[in-house]
Design a protein around this motif. Structure first.
Motif, PDB file in Angstrom:
ATOM      1  N   UNK A  33      91.413 157.891  25.052  1.00 33.50           N
ATOM      2  CA  UNK A  33      92.549 158.284  24.219  1.00 33.50           C
ATOM      3  C   UNK A  33      93.182 157.111  23.469  1.00 33.50           C
ATOM      4  N   UNK A  34      92.606 155.936  23.566  1.00 30.98           N
ATOM      5  CA  UNK A  34      93.147 154.759  22.889  1.00 30.98           C
ATOM      6  C   UNK A  34      92.423 154.544  21.562  1.00 30.98           C
ATOM      7  N   UNK A  35      93.197 154.259  20.500  1.00 34.22           N
ATOM      8  CA  UNK A  35      92.633 154.016  19.180  1.00 34.22           C
ATOM      9  C   UNK A  35      92.893 152.565  18.794  1.00 34.22           C
ATOM     10  N   UNK A  36      91.816 151.839  18.459  1.00 32.23           N
ATOM     11  CA  UNK A  36      91.934 150.442  18.048  1.00 32.23           C
ATOM     12  C   UNK A  36      91.420 150.322  16.614  1.00 32.23           C
ATOM     13  N   UNK A  37      92.336 150.142  15.638  1.00 33.29           N
ATOM     14  CA  UNK A  37      91.907 150.034  14.235  1.00 33.29           C
ATOM     15  C   UNK A  37      91.480 148.598  13.900  1.00 33.29           C
ATOM     16  N   UNK A  38      90.507 148.462  13.008  1.00 31.59           N
ATOM     17  CA  UNK A  38      90.073 147.147  12.547  1.00 31.59           C
ATOM     18  C   UNK A  38      90.290 147.069  11.034  1.00 31.59           C
ATOM     19  N   UNK A  39      91.260 146.233  10.648  1.00 30.57           N
ATOM     20  CA  UNK A  39      91.614 146.138   9.238  1.00 30.57           C
ATOM     21  C   UNK A  39      90.843 145.056   8.497  1.00 30.57           C
ATOM     22  N   UNK A  40      90.412 144.024   9.214  1.00 31.20           N
ATOM     23  CA  UNK A  40      89.752 142.890   8.543  1.00 31.20           C
ATOM     24  C   UNK A  40      88.238 142.917   8.710  1.00 31.20           C
ATOM     25  N   UNK A  59      81.330 143.268  10.093  1.00 30.66           N
ATOM     26  CA  UNK A  59      81.219 142.407   8.920  1.00 30.66           C
ATOM     27  C   UNK A  59      82.625 142.078   8.429  1.00 30.66           C
ATOM     28  N   UNK A  60      82.905 140.784   8.275  1.00 26.38           N
ATOM     29  CA  UNK A  60      84.213 140.381   7.769  1.00 26.38           C
ATOM     30  C   UNK A  60      84.368 140.858   6.329  1.00 26.38           C
ATOM     31  N   UNK A  61      85.479 141.516   6.033  1.00 33.38           N
ATOM     32  CA  UNK A  61      85.664 142.109   4.711  1.00 33.38           C
ATOM     33  C   UNK A  61      85.778 141.061   3.609  1.00 33.38           C
ATOM     34  N   UNK A  62      86.369 139.915   3.916  1.00 35.76           N
ATOM     35  CA  UNK A  62      86.570 138.899   2.881  1.00 35.76           C
ATOM     36  C   UNK A  62      85.301 138.082   2.649  1.00 35.76           C
TER      37      UNK A  62
END
Length: 388
Positions: A33-40, A59-62
């Motif tokens: 039930x835990x959500x871990x978002x990855x923004x970068x 993969x790193x977005x930058x």
């Protein structure tokens, strides 16, 4: 029925480990039930998952750099809380390792109350998978063990210990490079981790070097692997791999320099059943040279033990002979354990710089022929002459 492609895609993004469901969806990691978002990062797939952590390919977005992302979800056994600060400190300690033998760590942070780190992505397979599928030669096993020991030496020189070293925490890239990962990420207390570390190191050494009679080869005196420090155990593994290769050389015919090196390695790191070594020399000697080779071995043992006694400041009032070597061997074993446990530096076990160079060298591995049928004594003599 699901197609192979469909099953493969599901395995990339969803795993069930001991009843815990891990799933990648909308660039987030779902742990029950835990959500871990990855923004970068763009999350590409789940690499592996275990009882304490999950490893993702991202993969790193930058920068577009491919990396592995490890997320911990284990809890402190005493408090029941996620031990985030401990994970951060452990990653900070090992982030500055500068070695191609150790997986590089890029960054560490906290996301959704979970510690995670990004690290070098290795395109290859685990050591466990490699050994099971390739069945490598003794020469290749020796090179693998030598690289593992080099990685451990770098860590131990900084007073950093692995804590969970096994054949699934060592990777072999598609280029054949060894990469050790998960340094310092054990959750146990330091004393427990170091004790377990030594036990796991010994087990790993036997796994890497293959099927040998370790109960007869290795002599632990009153000790066991768990009671020895990781630094002591690392030196045992380093010498053990060399001794096993030297014993294999005996099958090609006894060479004087092989006997000299056996005497050196088995006294510098005094954890060997000398009778077993002597018997291997005896049975692999020509019948008319057996007594002469045994005498030469015990003469070299006496010579090397005398040097070790000098290193440790021990005195001896009687002449060293084959029947009185054992008590002095026990003494230098105790001194060796004391010095390798007490000091980070190894210099306290060596007689001179030549011994340092000899022990840390790759032991004529460039000259070992992978195809045993091509091995000959001229090559062996040439190889061994470098180190004597």
């Amino acid at each position: 029925m699901n197609s192979f492609k469909q099953i493969w895609e599901e395995n990339k993004f969803k795993k069930n480990v001991r009843g815990i469901i891990f799933e990648i969806k909308d660039n987030c990691l779902y742990i029950d039930n835990t959500i871990i978002p990855f923004n970068t990062y763009d999350i590409l797939e789940i690499i592996d998952a275990g009882a304490n952590a999950i490893i993702l390919k991202g993969k790193e977005k930058i920068s577009n750099r491919i990396c592995a992302i490890k997320v911990w979800f284990s809890k402190d056994k005493r408090t029941g809380e996620l031990n985030i600060e401990k994970h951060k400190k452990e990653i900070e300690k090992i982030a500055n390792f500068d070695s191609n033998l150790i997986v590089k760590y890029y960054s560490t942070d906290i996301i959704s109350n979970h510690a995670y780190c990004s690290m070098e992505y290795v395109n290859g397979q685990t050591l466990k998978s490699y050994l099971e599928s390739r069945h490598p030669s003794l020469h290749t096993r020796y090179k693998i063990m030598n690289d593992i020991v080099k990685a451990l030496r770098i860590a131990h020189s900084k007073d950093i210990y692995h804590g969970d070293l096994h054949d699934r925490n060592i990777l072999i890239s598609n280029c054949g490079e060894i990469k050790v990962l998960d340094f310092g990420t054990s959750l146990g207390k330091k004393e427990y981790s170091m004790s377990r570390d030594s036990q796991l190191m010994y087990k790993l050494g036997k796994t890497v070097m293959g099927n040998h009679n370790y109960k007869k080869l290795i002599w632990m005196n009153k000790h066991n692997p768990k009671s020895l420090s990781p630094r002591t155990m690392r030196l045992i593994l380093e010498s053990m791999s060399k001794v096993i290769v030297l014993l294999d050389f005996l099958k090609c015919g006894v060479v004087e320099n092989v006997i000299k090196d056996l005497a050196f390695f088995t006294t510098l790191v005094p954890f060997y059943n000398l009778k077993y070594i002597a018997n291997e020399i005896y049975i692999n000697s020509n019948e008319n040279e057996r007594d002469e080779n045994l005498k030469f071995f015990f003469d070299r043992l006496a010579y090397e033990i005398t040097k070790r006694m000098d290193v440790y400041g021990l005195t001896n009032s009687f002449e060293l002979k084959s029947d009185n070597i054992k008590p002095l061997y026990v003494k230098i074993n105790e001194c060796f354990i004391e010095n390798t446990t007490k000091y980070l530096e190894e210099k306290y076990i060596y007689y001179d710089e030549h011994e340092v160079e000899l022990f840390k060298s790759d032991l004529y591995s460039d000259f070992i022929i992978k195809n045993d049928s091509d091995t000959n004594l001229d090559i062996i003599d040439k190889a061994l002459s470098k180190f004597n």
